[in-house]
Design a protein around this motif. Sequence first.
Motif, PDB file in Angstrom:
ATOM      1  N   LEU A 171       0.813  -1.218   0.000  1.00 28.73           N
ATOM      2  CA  LEU A 171       0.000   0.000   0.000  1.00 28.73           C
ATOM      3  C   LEU A 171       0.840   1.259   0.000  1.00 28.73           C
ATOM      4  N   TYR A 172       2.118   1.117   0.263  1.00 32.50           N
ATOM      5  CA  TYR A 172       3.046   2.249   0.242  1.00 32.50           C
ATOM      6  C   TYR A 172       4.466   1.700   0.154  1.00 32.50           C
ATOM      7  N   ASP A 173       5.384   2.548  -0.287  1.00 27.92           N
ATOM      8  CA  ASP A 173       6.803   2.194  -0.321  1.00 27.92           C
ATOM      9  C   ASP A 173       7.547   2.863   0.832  1.00 27.92           C
ATOM     10  N   ASN A 174       7.233   4.130   1.048  1.00 30.23           N
ATOM     11  CA  ASN A 174       7.855   4.896   2.131  1.00 30.23           C
ATOM     12  C   ASN A 174       6.774   5.216   3.161  1.00 30.23           C
ATOM     13  N   PRO A 175       6.740   4.510   4.302  1.00 32.25           N
ATOM     14  CA  PRO A 175       5.652   4.724   5.259  1.00 32.25           C
ATOM     15  C   PRO A 175       5.551   6.152   5.770  1.00 32.25           C
ATOM     16  N   GLY A 363      20.803  11.357  13.154  1.00 32.24           N
ATOM     17  CA  GLY A 363      20.989   9.915  13.017  1.00 32.24           C
ATOM     18  C   GLY A 363      19.700   9.122  13.059  1.00 32.24           C
ATOM     19  N   VAL A 364      18.570   9.788  13.335  1.00 36.12           N
ATOM     20  CA  VAL A 364      17.279   9.099  13.382  1.00 36.12           C
ATOM     21  C   VAL A 364      16.606   9.136  12.012  1.00 36.12           C
ATOM     22  N   THR A 365      16.110   7.994  11.578  1.00 38.55           N
ATOM     23  CA  THR A 365      15.232   7.916  10.412  1.00 38.55           C
ATOM     24  C   THR A 365      13.857   7.498  10.905  1.00 38.55           C
ATOM     25  N   LEU A 366      12.912   8.404  10.834  1.00 39.64           N
ATOM     26  CA  LEU A 366      11.564   8.152  11.327  1.00 39.64           C
ATOM     27  C   LEU A 366      10.732   7.508  10.228  1.00 39.64           C
ATOM     28  N   HIS A 367      10.094   6.382  10.534  1.00 39.78           N
ATOM     29  CA  HIS A 367       9.296   5.662   9.542  1.00 39.78           C
ATOM     30  C   HIS A 367       7.795   5.874   9.711  1.00 39.78           C
ATOM     31  N   THR A 368       7.358   6.323  10.855  1.00 43.80           N
ATOM     32  CA  THR A 368       5.937   6.523  11.126  1.00 43.80           C
ATOM     33  C   THR A 368       5.494   7.906  10.666  1.00 43.80           C
ATOM     34  N   SER A 376      -0.976   6.129  14.878  1.00 45.56           N
ATOM     35  CA  SER A 376      -1.735   5.939  16.109  1.00 45.56           C
ATOM     36  C   SER A 376      -0.786   5.872  17.298  1.00 45.56           C
ATOM     37  N   GLY A 377      -0.586   4.669  17.873  1.00 50.18           N
ATOM     38  CA  GLY A 377       0.175   4.578  19.114  1.00 50.18           C
ATOM     39  C   GLY A 377       1.599   4.088  18.982  1.00 50.18           C
ATOM     40  N   LEU A 378       2.025   3.720  17.773  1.00 45.96           N
ATOM     41  CA  LEU A 378       3.353   3.148  17.579  1.00 45.96           C
ATOM     42  C   LEU A 378       4.240   4.119  16.804  1.00 45.96           C
ATOM     43  N   VAL A 379       5.492   4.245  17.238  1.00 43.81           N
ATOM     44  CA  VAL A 379       6.457   5.114  16.564  1.00 43.81           C
ATOM     45  C   VAL A 379       7.678   4.268  16.219  1.00 43.81           C
ATOM     46  N   CYS A 380       7.927   4.073  14.918  1.00 41.00           N
ATOM     47  CA  CYS A 380       9.000   3.200  14.452  1.00 41.00           C
ATOM     48  C   CYS A 380      10.109   4.035  13.813  1.00 41.00           C
ATOM     49  N   PHE A 381      11.356   3.670  14.090  1.00 44.91           N
ATOM     50  CA  PHE A 381      12.482   4.458  13.601  1.00 44.91           C
ATOM     51  C   PHE A 381      13.752   3.613  13.557  1.00 44.91           C
TER      52      PHE A 381
END
Length: 435
Positions: A171-175, A363-368, A376-381
């Motif tokens: 549904l996506y390539d880059n979240p 140095g952080v790459t945020l994916h959410t 919503s409630g999850l933050v992935c990086f």
Amino acid sequence: MQRREFLTKSSLVLGSSLLPIPALLQAGTTQTAAEIQLKPGDWTSLRKQFVLSYDYIHLATFLLASHPKPVADAIARHRQAFDVNPADYWHEHFMTIDADIAASAARYMGGRGDQIALTDSTTMGLAMVYSGLQLRPGDEVLQTVHDHYSTDLSLQLRAERTGAKVRQVALYDNPAQVSVDQVVSRLKAAINAATRVVVVTWVHSSTGVKLPLRAIAAMLAELNNQRNEADQMLFCVDGVHGFGIEDIDVSTIGCDFFIAGTHKWIFGPRGTGVVWGSDRGWSRCKAVIPSFSRSYDVWLGGSTQDQVPMGEHMTPGGFHSFEHRWALPEAFELHLQLGKAQVQQRIHQLNTLTKQGLQQIKGVTLHTPMAAELSSGLVCFDYKAMTPDDVVKAMHAKGIIMSSTPYRQSHARFAPSLINNEQEIKQTLAALTTF
């Protein structure tokens, strides 16, 4: 058949007898959620309801919840009664308590109690629904590449038994850059004439992306209007990582099945879950595990199947951890006291603070996605060149409990919840910059 007659007959079948429950077992000394009466948005008082250690900042409680006091007290109350007289206590409650629990779930999540089946987990719910779907050879189930192992394998096993096919779509390539239009258009383009079931995960535990369910449902409804009734698609949702966060009524979002464990964001007893199904959805799904509801009485000859609420018929039978399942209404009551709108606002507030802070760390790459509409409630990086597991270990050494995503492409993951506060988020972000 009257309740007493059914109880008597089932007593003989199960080798037990129906005796009055001592008043002592029903009195109890613990408090229910209704008696505690938390005020909406009172997060400080809520935190005091948990025995969670203050030695750590807990940013992974979504994996398996700590029981808040009303839930823990209800479990203890039921457990004591079972220990004192298990046969009588079960017989006193088993005819009505599943319906009562389903009714409490409906008050929280929407729909009708008779549309809700009780399970032990999200995985059980997924397997139960997907194993029961009426599929023919050549029918297609369309799912996404973002779903959990439990969805993937449940669908694969069903396809092997029926001759149906399962196909996946990205549904996506880059979240971080996902949009509503991208999600809906990609899903729509993947649907073909053989598609009979569309399966999605509401909040992706791999990336933190939250799908626009209503927009997807509207697109599917438009396509279904062009089909004969027998060929129309069902829309199934694994909703666990939005359940207990987002302020919705599941019966109004346009899906046919909404499946979620209740021992995560909702702070329910460990080993509990729910499945809500629309009338249309349940009509195309068969039970795979015998129910111990009134369906048992149908087998005995005292009722007909049309007298059995569908949710109860679809609830797997057998003996469960009843002290946990029967304490589930306390979790729903607690969240209703806090206010569904206030809960949603609070968790999004803490998640926005977390994402904004991560964006400032080199140095952080945020994916959410930053937008609350798509998260919503999850933050992935990702952080620097560290593996997600190494980030988890390093943060744990600093007194911060987090997690990594259990997927082929793994990321580090924070999950701020109602038991956290702004100061903990600031401490967590500061700790991340020290290695």
